[in-house]
Write a protein that holds these residues in place. Structure first.
Motif, PDB file in Angstrom:
ATOM      1  N   GLY A  16       0.835  -1.199   0.000  1.00 57.40           N
ATOM      2  CA  GLY A  16       0.000   0.000   0.000  1.00 57.40           C
ATOM      3  C   GLY A  16       0.869   1.248   0.000  1.00 57.40           C
ATOM      4  N   GLY A  17       0.448   2.254  -0.760  1.00 56.53           N
ATOM      5  CA  GLY A  17       1.140   3.529  -0.747  1.00 56.53           C
ATOM      6  C   GLY A  17       2.247   3.673  -1.780  1.00 56.53           C
ATOM      7  N   VAL A  18       2.580   2.604  -2.490  1.00 55.98           N
ATOM      8  CA  VAL A  18       3.671   2.706  -3.469  1.00 55.98           C
ATOM      9  C   VAL A  18       3.221   3.317  -4.796  1.00 55.98           C
ATOM     10  N   GLY A  19       1.903   3.442  -4.976  1.00 59.62           N
ATOM     11  CA  GLY A  19       1.399   4.029  -6.210  1.00 59.62           C
ATOM     12  C   GLY A  19       0.708   3.020  -7.113  1.00 59.62           C
ATOM     13  N   LYS A  20       0.321   1.888  -6.518  1.00 65.93           N
ATOM     14  CA  LYS A  20      -0.344   0.823  -7.276  1.00 65.93           C
ATOM     15  C   LYS A  20      -1.560   1.324  -8.055  1.00 65.93           C
ATOM     16  N   THR A  21      -2.439   2.027  -7.338  1.00 70.74           N
ATOM     17  CA  THR A  21      -3.679   2.475  -7.964  1.00 70.74           C
ATOM     18  C   THR A  21      -3.399   3.490  -9.069  1.00 70.74           C
ATOM     19  N   SER A  22      -2.479   4.416  -8.813  1.00 73.25           N
ATOM     20  CA  SER A  22      -2.125   5.403  -9.839  1.00 73.25           C
ATOM     21  C   SER A  22      -1.513   4.704 -11.049  1.00 73.25           C
ATOM     22  N   VAL A  23      -0.651   3.723 -10.795  1.00 66.49           N
ATOM     23  CA  VAL A  23       0.010   3.011 -11.900  1.00 66.49           C
ATOM     24  C   VAL A  23      -1.006   2.172 -12.677  1.00 66.49           C
ATOM     25  N   LEU A 228       9.187   0.710 -11.106  1.00 68.31           N
ATOM     26  CA  LEU A 228       9.858   1.477 -10.075  1.00 68.31           C
ATOM     27  C   LEU A 228       9.246   2.874 -10.135  1.00 68.31           C
ATOM     28  N   ASN A 229       8.383   3.156  -9.167  1.00 69.08           N
ATOM     29  CA  ASN A 229       7.601   4.390  -9.223  1.00 69.08           C
ATOM     30  C   ASN A 229       8.231   5.488  -8.366  1.00 69.08           C
ATOM     31  N   ARG A 230       8.029   6.721  -8.757  1.00 66.57           N
ATOM     32  CA  ARG A 230       8.482   7.904  -8.021  1.00 66.57           C
ATOM     33  C   ARG A 230      10.000   8.016  -7.966  1.00 66.57           C
ATOM     34  N   MET A 231      10.630   7.690  -9.076  1.00 67.09           N
ATOM     35  CA  MET A 231      12.084   7.835  -9.146  1.00 67.09           C
ATOM     36  C   MET A 231      12.404   9.337  -9.163  1.00 67.09           C
ATOM     37  N   LEU A 284       9.203   5.001 -13.470  1.00 63.16           N
ATOM     38  CA  LEU A 284       8.340   6.179 -13.599  1.00 63.16           C
ATOM     39  C   LEU A 284       8.839   7.266 -12.662  1.00 63.16           C
ATOM     40  N   PRO A 285       8.843   8.515 -13.118  1.00 66.07           N
ATOM     41  CA  PRO A 285       9.420   9.586 -12.304  1.00 66.07           C
ATOM     42  C   PRO A 285       8.479  10.075 -11.196  1.00 66.07           C
ATOM     43  N   GLU A 286       9.069  10.677 -10.200  1.00 63.21           N
ATOM     44  CA  GLU A 286       8.303  11.424  -9.208  1.00 63.21           C
ATOM     45  C   GLU A 286       7.781  12.659  -9.936  1.00 63.21           C
ATOM     46  N   LEU A 287       6.480  12.902  -9.880  1.00 65.54           N
ATOM     47  CA  LEU A 287       5.914  14.021 -10.632  1.00 65.54           C
ATOM     48  C   LEU A 287       5.178  14.981  -9.705  1.00 65.54           C
ATOM     49  N   PRO A 288       5.220  16.261 -10.021  1.00 65.24           N
ATOM     50  CA  PRO A 288       4.539  17.251  -9.171  1.00 65.24           C
ATOM     51  C   PRO A 288       3.054  17.322  -9.505  1.00 65.24           C
TER      52      PRO A 288
HETATM   53  N1  LIG Z   1       4.905   9.005  -9.750  1.00 65.40           N
HETATM   54  C1  LIG Z   1       4.331   9.695  -8.774  1.00 65.40           C
HETATM   55  N2  LIG Z   1       4.687  10.980  -8.533  1.00 65.40           N
HETATM   56  C2  LIG Z   1       4.123  11.668  -7.517  1.00 65.40           C
HETATM   57  N3  LIG Z   1       3.184  11.187  -6.690  1.00 65.40           N
HETATM   58  C3  LIG Z   1       2.782   9.915  -6.862  1.00 65.40           C
HETATM   59  C4  LIG Z   1       3.319   9.106  -7.908  1.00 65.40           C
HETATM   60  N4  LIG Z   1       2.721   7.897  -7.838  1.00 65.40           N
HETATM   61  C5  LIG Z   1       1.856   7.935  -6.806  1.00 65.40           C
HETATM   62  N5  LIG Z   1       1.868   9.149  -6.207  1.00 65.40           N
HETATM   63  C6  LIG Z   1       1.069   9.569  -5.048  1.00 65.40           C
HETATM   64  O1  LIG Z   1       1.263   8.633  -4.000  1.00 65.40           O
HETATM   65  C7  LIG Z   1       0.080   8.448  -3.242  1.00 65.40           C
HETATM   66  C8  LIG Z   1      -0.280   6.965  -3.186  1.00 65.40           C
HETATM   67  O2  LIG Z   1      -0.626   6.544  -4.481  1.00 65.40           O
HETATM   68  P1  LIG Z   1      -1.669   5.374  -4.741  1.00 65.40           P
HETATM   69  O3  LIG Z   1      -1.720   5.168  -6.216  1.00 65.40           O
HETATM   70  O4  LIG Z   1      -2.942   5.622  -4.045  1.00 65.40           O
HETATM   71  O5  LIG Z   1      -0.900   4.149  -4.046  1.00 65.40           O
HETATM   72  P2  LIG Z   1      -1.427   2.714  -3.598  1.00 65.40           P
HETATM   73  O6  LIG Z   1      -2.584   2.343  -4.465  1.00 65.40           O
HETATM   74  O7  LIG Z   1      -0.236   1.835  -3.792  1.00 65.40           O
HETATM   75  O8  LIG Z   1      -1.794   2.834  -2.149  1.00 65.40           O
HETATM   76  C9  LIG Z   1      -0.991   9.279  -3.930  1.00 65.40           C
HETATM   77  O9  LIG Z   1      -1.120  10.485  -3.235  1.00 65.40           O
HETATM   78  C10 LIG Z   1      -0.433   9.528  -5.315  1.00 65.40           C
HETATM   79  O10 LIG Z   1      -0.882  10.748  -5.869  1.00 65.40           O
END
Ligand SMILES: Nc1ncnc2c1ncn2[C@@H]1O[C@H](COP(=O)(O)OP(=O)(O)O)[C@@H](O)[C@H]1O
Ligand SMILES: [Mg+2]
Length: 317
Positions: A16-23, A228-231, A284-288
């Protein structure tokens, strides 16, 4: 990326929290941008009645997420895979009459039984996915050629992976055994299924991801890719970095050292993954940005990599 899009099911997993849902959302968008038809799915947690909002649905603008497939935009639909819906579909298939399945599910005792056993919940979820993947269009093609599934937690991926063995031990024969075998054949076929493990460029998450890949692999589920997310972006050329190091050396500790330390840890984590992860790695890069905007940017990033994507960040030798 074509290697990913050609599969029937991508199972997105990671802590959880690694960006799974966003990815997951970004992969769906990128596949749609590449001309694919995508069913983006998540797993219903809890009971039908107590479903909260869905972050995944919000990221792609899906309204009223439910166990019924709903169109989101051209070539993208959304579904919340539900254990009960899967169990209903299963009963409909094995019982001679449709109405019997509904009647059976109205039986309190049966409902309680189905809800109590975790394996039967997983089985329901898996069965609904199987059912959706089997659906065909009038031209004979698959209605949902590619399903991208956002799994709720690493435990869930493992439970799903272990499910066939669990169920086959208890019920080797009969319709459940048959459904499980079909599900297992799908889950274990590298041409049709692949797990995508998302991680962060930090030592602990990378260790956990390598462990997860071993555990999933042990159950025979193929690993399609690592993400590899948020590099963090590296603002320095090698010369620039050397100059900064010199300045830091001359002037003592500095706030920037934290950022440099993070960058070095991220690089180390990336190198460790490239060397040990059993599948191609996407970075994937860390994005603002956040929310749908983040998804859009990540999808563009994935799209710009083309089909030779993984080689730029390293494929395991
Ligand atoms: N590449 C990224 N750059 C910046 N923020 C990110 C990136 N990927 C995810 N986030 C942020 O990280 C947080 C967790 O992402 P989320 O997709 O919900 O993770 P998970 O599903 O693994 O819990 C969210 O606030 C999301 O906007
Ligand atoms: Mg999530």
């Amino acid at each position: 990326m074509d290697g990913l899009w050609d599969r029937r099911a991508l199972l997105i997993s990671g802590k959880g929290g690694v960006g799974k849902t966003s990815v997951a959302a970004a992969l769906a968008r990128a596949a749609v941008n590449a001309g694919r038809r995508v069913l983006l799915a998540e797993v219903e947690l809890g009971t039908e009645a107590e479903q909260g909002p869905s972050p995944l649905a919000e990221l792609v603008g899906a309204r009223a997420p439910s166990a019924q497939v709903t169109p989101v935009s051209a070539n993208l639909s959304f579904v919340r895979l539900s254990a009960i819906e899967g169990q209903r579909l299963f009963l409909q298939e094995v019982l001679p009459l449709r109405v019997m399945a509904d009647a059976a599910l109205r039986t309190r005792a049966l409902r309680r039984f189905l809800e109590a056993a975790p394996a039967l919940r997983e089985m329901g979820v898996l069965y609904q996915m199987l059912h959706l993947l089997r659906l065909t269009r009038s031209d004979g093609g698959a209605q949902h050629p590619l399903c991208i599934l956002d799994l709720p937690a690493t435990g869930h991926a493992l439970a799903l992976a272990a499910l066939p063995d669990t169920l086959l031990t208890v019920m080797p024969a009969g319709p459940i055994g048959r459904a499980v075998r079909e599900g297992m054949a799908l889950l274990r076929d590298p041409a049709r299924t692949g797990a995508v493990l998302v991680t962060l460029p930090e030592p602990l998450p990378v260790s956990e991801t390598l462990e997860l890949s071993t555990a999933i692999g042990r159950h025979g589920i193929p690993i399609a890719a690592g993400v590899l997310n948020r590099m963090p972006e590296d603002p320095f050329s090698p010369d620039g970095r050397a100059a900064v190091e010199q300045l830091l050396g001359a002037h003592g500790p500095h706030r920037g050292q934290r950022a440099l330390g993070r960058l070095d840890r991220a690089r180390g984590a990336q190198a460790r993954l490239v060397a040990n992860f059993p599948a191609p790695l996407l970075t994937l890069p860390e994005l603002p940005a956040s929310g749908p905007r983040l998804v859009e940017l990540l999808a563009t990033h994935l799209g710009s990599r083309g089909s030779a994507a993984s080689s730029s960040t390293g494929v395991q030798p």
